[in-house]
Design an enzyme around this catalytic site. Structure first.
Site, short mmCIF file in Angstrom:
data_model
loop_
_atom_site.label_atom_id
_atom_site.label_comp_id
_atom_site.label_asym_id
_atom_site.label_seq_id
_atom_site.Cartn_x
_atom_site.Cartn_y
_atom_site.Cartn_z
N GLY A 175 25.36 72.74 109.27
CA GLY A 175 26.71 72.37 108.75
C GLY A 175 27.74 73.59 108.81
NE ARG A 176 25.63 76.51 104.12
CZ ARG A 176 24.67 76.52 103.17
NH1 ARG A 176 25.03 77.35 102.04
NH2 ARG A 176 23.50 75.99 103.39
CD GLN A 234 29.17 61.45 105.06
OE1 GLN A 234 29.80 62.30 104.38
NE2 GLN A 234 27.93 61.74 104.90
CE1 TYR A 267 29.93 63.09 95.45
CE2 TYR A 267 28.65 63.55 97.36
CZ TYR A 267 29.64 63.97 96.49
OH TYR A 267 29.79 65.19 96.34
NE ARG A 282 24.04 64.32 105.90
CZ ARG A 282 24.46 65.67 105.31
NH1 ARG A 282 25.52 65.36 104.61
NH2 ARG A 282 24.02 66.49 105.98
C1 8OZ Z 1 30.94 69.40 98.90
C2 8OZ Z 1 31.73 69.50 98.13
C3 8OZ Z 1 32.35 68.09 97.78
C4 8OZ Z 1 31.96 67.13 98.57
C5 8OZ Z 1 28.61 65.85 100.00
C6 8OZ Z 1 30.63 65.20 100.47
O1 8OZ Z 1 27.91 66.95 99.85
C7 8OZ Z 1 30.23 66.01 100.16
C8 8OZ Z 1 30.71 67.18 99.17
C9 8OZ Z 1 30.03 68.32 99.42
O2 8OZ Z 1 28.16 64.99 100.60
#
Ligand code: 8OZ
Length: 362
Positions: free
Chosen positions: A319-320, A98, A179, A226
């Site tokens: 994920g988890r 990613q 982000y 994504r």
């Molecule tokens: C949790 C903590 C830090 C980064 C994301 C890259 O949620 C993350 C991330 C998740 O996409």
């Protein structure tokens, strides 16, 4: 009838099943933001996933937002990641990386010369991040100038090339979870004028430019993207004023690229699939996209099985469950319970809560 356990070819990548390990930030990179030996073991242990999406990795020093996350811009990082991809391939798995730029979710202590983070605007984020001094509020960002955007796109292109050199089967462009790319997409953050601000077509331009550069460099069949239309990431970023229109346009534009897949987080990332008072028509997005459709967020076994059987999705990312249960594919197949998650060891630290989760005897 198609099942969760059937093979699938997505773009140029052939997968043994439709169960995907979602990208998961674990903050275990070593010196130089390189993947270390623990990361080799961690990913090897999870290689029975149809596809591993390796954790978000910064495309440049300015793209980093948290302590000890890996990068994909230096030669050392490429060499280090090669050990991970070799291990996964030897174990029969497939792995993409990613590509990440955090934008305003960063702290000057993590950035070159202590500079401020960059974003689409200087609107402050409410987020916190892990720095060398602990958990701190992010540093106010400055808005990128339009003439800085070509170099940013070039960083994505180089990072994609580096990922292929490091042995990855492809990349996933991170356009989710508040982000940088999402900071351009949403009008709650992006207040620019000019080619990258204003109308939806302009706010989507950075993502489409990055998709163009990356697919040109490594091939659309090795590129996934994504998105997270409805996440506020714990209330740290507001939604767009019209998510259905924004993401509808984005998916319509991405469909003709011939991507390996589109990956959509449904609801609030890592939390609830149906946040209070929110409605979003994910099926309408899916109808706009011709390629493989990957979904994520708190899927149970039953929901994953029926989502694939009904054709609502081609791939399910977990994920988890993949953190706690390296042999998740086997547990899903045989309908066996997952291991319990050690939630204290998600971010940072060593082997504990990382590579010490048990697998069932064969
Ligand atoms: C949790 C903590 C830090 C980064 C994301 C890259 O949620 C993350 C991330 C998740 O996409």
């Amino acid at each position: 009838m198609t099942t969760l356990f059937d093979p699938i070819k997505i773009g140029d990548i052939s997968l043994n099943n439709r169960i995907v390990m979602a990208p998961l930030t674990r903050n275990r990179a070593v010196e130089g933001n390189c993947a270390g030996p623990l990361m080799v073991d961690y990913y090897r242990q999870r290689a029975s996933a149809g596809l591993i999406i390796a954790e978000a990795s910064q495309i440049s020093p300015m793209a980093q937002g948290y302590l000890d996350t890996p990068g994909i811009y230096s030669e050392d990082q490429v060499v280090a990641w090669r050990k991970v991809t070799d291990a996964v391939h030897q174990a029969g798995g497939r792995i993409v990386l990613q590509l990440w730029h955090v934008g305003r979710i960063s702290h000057s202590s993590l950035l070159p010369d202590g500079t401020a983070p960059v974003s689409s605007s200087d609107r402050p984020s409410k987020a916190m991040t892990f720095t060398p001094n602990g958990f701190e509020t992010v540093t106010p960002a400055r808005a990128l100038c339009d003439d800085e955007i070509p170099a940013l796109i070039e960083d994505y292109r180089k990072a994609a090339r580096n990922a292929i050199e490091a042995g990855f089967d492809g990349v996933e462009i991170h356009a989710a979870n508040t982000y940088l790319i999402e900071q351009f997409l949403r009008d709650s953050v992006n207040d620019r004028s000019g080619p990258y601000g204003g109308a939806i077509e302009n706010r989507a331009r950075l993502l489409l430019d990055v998709a163009q550069a990356v697919t040109q460099e490594i091939g659309a069949g090795r590129t996934g993207i994504r998105l997270s239309p409805m996440t506020t990431f714990g209330g740290t970023t507001d939604l767009d004023s019209n998510p259905q229109a924004l993401y509808g346009y984005v998916v319509e534009q991405l469909s003709p690229f011939g991507l390996a897949y589109l990956h959509v987080i449904e609801g609030e990332t890592g939390s609830t699939r149906t946040p209070d008072g929110q409605t979003f028509d994910y099926a309408a997005l899916h109808r706009k996209f011709a390629g493989a459709w990957m979904v994520n967020n708190c899927y149970t076994r039953d929901a994953a099985v029926s989502e694939v059987a009904s054709g609502q999705a081609d791939l399910i990312a977990f994920g988890r469950p993949f953190i706690s249960t390296p042999d998740l594919v086997r547990r899903l197949k045989d309908n066996l319970p997952f291991n319990e998650l050690n939630a204290d060891k998600l971010y940072g630290g060593g082997a504990e809560g990382y590579i010490d989760y048990p697998v069932l005897p064969a």
